[in-house]
Design an enzyme around this catalytic site. Structure first.
Site, mmCIF file in Angstrom:
data_model
loop_
_atom_site.group_PDB
_atom_site.id
_atom_site.type_symbol
_atom_site.label_atom_id
_atom_site.label_comp_id
_atom_site.label_asym_id
_atom_site.label_seq_id
_atom_site.Cartn_x
_atom_site.Cartn_y
_atom_site.Cartn_z
ATOM 1 N N CYS A 242 61.151 -37.757 -99.426
ATOM 2 C CA CYS A 242 60.040 -37.012 -98.799
ATOM 3 C C CYS A 242 60.485 -36.709 -97.377
ATOM 4 C CB CYS A 242 58.763 -37.846 -98.827
ATOM 5 S SG CYS A 242 58.311 -38.418 -100.477
ATOM 6 N N ALA A 243 61.291 -35.663 -97.225
ATOM 7 C CA ALA A 243 62.176 -35.560 -96.066
ATOM 8 C C ALA A 243 61.628 -34.822 -94.853
ATOM 9 C CB ALA A 243 63.483 -34.897 -96.493
ATOM 10 N N PRO A 245 59.930 -33.526 -91.478
ATOM 11 C CA PRO A 245 60.603 -32.289 -91.054
ATOM 12 C C PRO A 245 62.125 -32.422 -90.926
ATOM 13 C CG PRO A 245 59.706 -33.399 -89.151
ATOM 14 C CD PRO A 245 59.337 -34.249 -90.337
ATOM 15 N N LYS A 248 64.749 -37.964 -90.181
ATOM 16 C CA LYS A 248 65.503 -39.058 -90.801
ATOM 17 C C LYS A 248 66.673 -38.507 -91.622
ATOM 18 C CE LYS A 248 61.323 -41.897 -90.874
ATOM 19 N NZ LYS A 248 60.391 -40.816 -90.490
ATOM 20 N N ASP A 266 61.384 -32.033 -100.478
ATOM 21 C CA ASP A 266 59.988 -31.924 -100.047
ATOM 22 C C ASP A 266 59.344 -30.850 -100.909
ATOM 23 O OD1 ASP A 266 58.443 -33.119 -97.444
ATOM 24 O OD2 ASP A 266 57.516 -31.266 -98.179
ATOM 25 N N ASP A 293 59.176 -31.616 -106.070
ATOM 26 C CA ASP A 293 58.245 -32.751 -106.084
ATOM 27 C C ASP A 293 59.024 -34.022 -106.428
ATOM 28 O OD1 ASP A 293 56.308 -34.650 -106.586
ATOM 29 O OD2 ASP A 293 55.061 -33.353 -107.842
ATOM 30 N N ASP A 323 60.430 -42.504 -97.360
ATOM 31 C CA ASP A 323 59.487 -42.502 -96.227
ATOM 32 C C ASP A 323 58.240 -41.818 -96.776
ATOM 33 O OD1 ASP A 323 58.742 -42.921 -93.477
ATOM 34 O OD2 ASP A 323 58.996 -40.777 -93.174
ATOM 35 N N CYS A 373 54.074 -44.632 -91.933
ATOM 36 C CA CYS A 373 53.595 -44.647 -90.544
ATOM 37 C C CYS A 373 52.101 -44.975 -90.550
ATOM 38 C CB CYS A 373 53.870 -43.319 -89.841
ATOM 39 S SG CYS A 373 53.111 -41.888 -90.629
#
Length: 476
Positions: A242-243, A245, A248, A266, A293, A323, A373
């Protein structure tokens, strides 16, 4: 002392969070009153920005020392000769820390006012100028060149184009308007540049608008820690599930010296374009980004050949970073969250779907790092407990570097397991009130220690896949 009210949450979400932070295990150890005080402190801290701005140096194109020298010169210009320290993190060699001055209490409020949306207001508190799309209201007499007091509409009640607003608003500081009220609300959609240039923000942080864009990536400290915990090596094949913007993703590629293959996924196309732009800007060629997905990234039909594009064959990645999409309740500053309990709770099942795919895509002997986060128990420690009971092929691993605190009680994990996690607690230290003099006298070691603790809410878990998913557990 808090200068802003505590984060405003819907009652059902606040109660849900409170139940998590005051669970039976926590209360039995610290007592009900202490647990309640800690929770209230957390809500207060979430509405305030961290004490440091963190930037990651793109070591693929420049040395940390070179970038540090360029930044010191840039800040001299931005702050009219004021000397602001730039510290290299001892455990994260590619990370630079810049202390924030504030809250500054003697800023004179102006008659001319502008109100910005809450998201824009949060960005201003971390050093941004005000861009035109973020302006919701402006005084009827506001002209280009006027000194303007800027306020945040933290509850989203101000009507676009209003000439005045008497609802709940929070003072962010003063700036100089680049446009008149008439120009701002002319209806021209192409107006996207700076609307108000902040000259006296309540929190003095450097602006990174077009500052060394090929050399720097603005990141929160824990976001930089995650990639070091993943510890990517040159020549490996790595998946960032889930990269967007791309902070990472590009960090992974830089740590691998751009040698190997970094696959970034993404499911939102414009976010994928952003990843590609960032990779190009930072000069990284090992990154391949796909609009896909992550929950469908496992190839079920072994006949079809997708030539390096998703979906992927089982057990084909050396390391995977998940992430995960999350409720984002650890972000700072955040003065208001209007989410319903249903929205907050919707992430746990999605995270489990993604995690299940990640385990199947990881090679035996490979490393899976899971991060969020957010601060909820359900999206963090409970997910670790679920993963360990669901996938016997996984073992929890100690992390390096270990900068955050141990995991929270309440999910049934042992003390040893919780010590292998990293939970960054936004209320780990009291709210800071540094001025220019105290920064000049502060020791670098003390400032770095503060930066490690006064950051956003974040969570990291590291797993080793010690055997193939297809192998039977001999104990069963």
């Amino acid at each position: 002392m808090p200068v802003f009210p505590k984060i405003s949450l819907t009652p059902e979400v606040e109660n849900y969070l409170k139940e998590g932070f005051m669970n039976k295990e926590v209360v039995s150890v610290s007592g009900k009153e202490a647990a309640e005080r800690k929770f209230e402190t957390l809500l207060n801290h979430l509405s305030h920005p961290p004490s440091f701005t963190t930037v990651r140096v793109n070591t693929h194109l420049a040395s940390v020392q070179h970038v540090k020298t360029l930044l010191l010169a840039e800040f001299q210009k931005q702050f009219n000769g004021l000397s602001v320290p730039v510290l290299q993190h001892p455990d994260l060699q590619d990370v630079l820390l810049i202390p924030v001055v504030g809250p500054r209490k003697n800023i004179k409020k102006q008659q001319c006012e502008a109100v910005v949306g809450a998201q824009c207001g949060n960005a201003v508190l971390r050093g941004a100028h005000v861009y035109v799309p973020g302006i919701v209201s402006a005084s009827s007499f506001m002209k280009a060149g006027d000194v303007v007091s800027v306020y945040s509409d933290i509850k989203g009640k101000c009507k676009k184009g209003a000439r005045a607003f008497d609802g709940t608003k929070v003072f962010l500081g003063n700036g100089i308007s680049a446009l008149s009220r008439k120009e701002i609300f002319s209806g021209l959609s192409e107006l996207k540049g700076i609307g108000i240039r902040m000259t006296e923000p309540i929190y003095l942080s450097p602006s990174f608008d077009n500052v060394l864009p090929s050399y720097l990536f603005l990141q929160n400290l824990p976001s930089a820690v995650v990639t070091h915990v993943l510890n990517p090596q040159p020549g490996e094949k790595i998946l960032d599930m889930c990269a967007a913007p791309g902070g990472k993703t590009t960090h992974i590629a830089a740590l691998m010296h751009d040698q190997g293959e970094v696959i970034a996924l993404d499911k939102i196309s414009n976010k994928v374009e952003k990843i590609k732009q960032n990779a190009l800007l930072l000069g990284l060629n090992s990154i391949k980004a796909f609009c896909f997905d992550g929950t469908k990234a496992l190839k079920l039909d072994m006949i079809e050949d997708t030539e390096g594009a998703p979906p992927f064959s089982p057990e084909s990645f050396d390391r995977i970073l998940l992430d995960a999409p999350c409720s984002g309740m650890g972000q700072r500053p955040n003065m208001s969250c209007t989410w319903t309990l249903r929205e907050v709770m919707s992430y746990q099942p999605l995270q489990r779907k993604l995690f299940t795919v990640a385990v199947q895509l990881l090679k035996p002997g490979g490393v899976l790092v899971y991060s969020t986060c957010t601060i909820t128990l359900a999206e963090n420690e409970e997910q670790v407990a679920w993963a360990l009971s669901t996938f016997p092929c996984l073992q929890l691993q100690p992390q390096e570097p270990q900068i955050g605190g141990e995991g929270m009680m309440g999910a049934g994990l042992s003390l040893e397991q919780r010590r292998q996690l990293q939970r960054f607690n936004p209320s780990a230290v009291p709210l800071q009130d540094p001025d220019r003099d105290s920064l000049r006298d502060a020791r670098a070691e003390d400032m770095i220690q503060l930066a490690n603790k006064d950051c956003i809410g974040f969570f990291i878990a590291k797993f080793l896949k010690w055997k193939s998913t297809s192998e039977k557990d001999p104990q069963k």
